[in-house]
Design an enzyme around this catalytic site. Structure first.
Site, PDB file in Angstrom:
ATOM      1  CG  HIS A  52      -8.691   6.649  15.493  1.00 44.62           C
ATOM      2  ND1 HIS A  52      -7.789   7.312  14.692  1.00 44.62           N
ATOM      3  CD2 HIS A  52      -9.342   5.774  14.679  1.00 44.62           C
ATOM      4  CE1 HIS A  52      -7.888   6.868  13.449  1.00 44.62           C
ATOM      5  NE2 HIS A  52      -8.834   5.939  13.418  1.00 44.62           N
ATOM      6  CD  GLU A  54      -4.799   8.605  18.907  1.00 42.41           C
ATOM      7  OE1 GLU A  54      -5.644   7.693  18.761  1.00 42.41           O
ATOM      8  OE2 GLU A  54      -3.890   8.831  18.090  1.00 42.41           O
ATOM      9  CB  CYS A  82      -4.673   9.904  12.121  1.00 41.56           C
ATOM     10  SG  CYS A  82      -6.286  10.141  12.909  1.00 41.56           S
ATOM     11  CB  CYS A  85      -6.012  11.592  16.828  1.00 38.72           C
ATOM     12  SG  CYS A  85      -7.162  10.199  16.701  1.00 38.72           S
TER      13      CYS A  85
END
Lengths: 150, 150
Positions: A52, A54, A82, A85
């Site tokens: 992801h 992040e 999410c 993260c």
């Protein structure tokens, strides 16, 4: 750098994800008002569940400062983080999270659930939400419209 | 491979962390009963907030199968996963998590909070806990005793 300026940079990253056929999410990390890391979602490209925006940005920021602690940093991301993260943000002790669009499905700062309401953690980031959210929403909606047509 | 055998392998990984002056946590990932990835906590070594044993093992498993999905895999780890790692397990759609010692401070499967009780996720792993937990506890206690003496 102001939140809206930083979010514009995160949106540039999200556009890179869009252009590479990835769910368009982008992220920048600021220290003392300057960008020290930037990344976009590359989960499909790498075939890595953890890639992801992040997580990739935190990795770069840790490299940049040569420290796993990012206490005095601000993470700016186009979509609400999410659970994974939010956990990474907690692990890195990032003090401030600025996000654009809320995510009812997976968001860990009030969208799906609020990790800042879980008791007993040693760190809770300060949250600012809704910054340029309509631009993030436009990118995400365009992406999924194209996906559905295929 | 049985859970206790797999946990023995995870404990070998945890011992590697111990020997490198890292919080001793080890992890293996099984597919069709065979280990496809193994890793230990390397947060200090890499100065990376996300370099927990589970994240590094998921990265290796994704590489091994060339797919971000690990639906049919079992993740075996010596200590209860934190929020970040529980999120990564969810992202990778790992079907079964086996852990040793519960973690009251950070555990995301009942120790600190239970991520499997959060409504609306698209994936919930099946959890088995308490496997060889006394061995994990012994390693962790020894590590922190040495740390306190320094």
């Amino acid at each position: 750098m102001k939140h809206t300026e930083a979010m514009q940079e995160a949106l540039i990253e999200a556009q890179k994800a869009f252009d590479s056929n990835e769910v368009p999410v982008g992220c920048v990390i600021l220290k003392e008002g300057k960008i020290i890391a930037r990344a976009h979602n590359q989960k499909e490209h790498y075939q890595q569940a953890c890639s992801h925006a992040e997580i990739l940005a935190i990795k770069k920021a840790n490299e940049e400062v040569n420290d796993w602690r990012l206490n005095d940093c601000t993470l700016v991301v186009t979509l609400e983080p999410c659970m994974m993260c939010a956990g990474a943000i907690q692990q890195a002790r990032i003090s401030h999270v600025v996000f654009g669009l809320s995510d009812e499905k997976f968001g860990a700062y009030g969208g799906c659930f609020d990790s800042n309401l879980i008791k007993g953690f040693n760190h809770y980031p300060y949250i600012t939400s809704g910054i340029l959210s309509e631009k993030s929403q436009h990118l995400l909606q365009s992406f999924f419209q194209i996906k559905r047509k295929k």
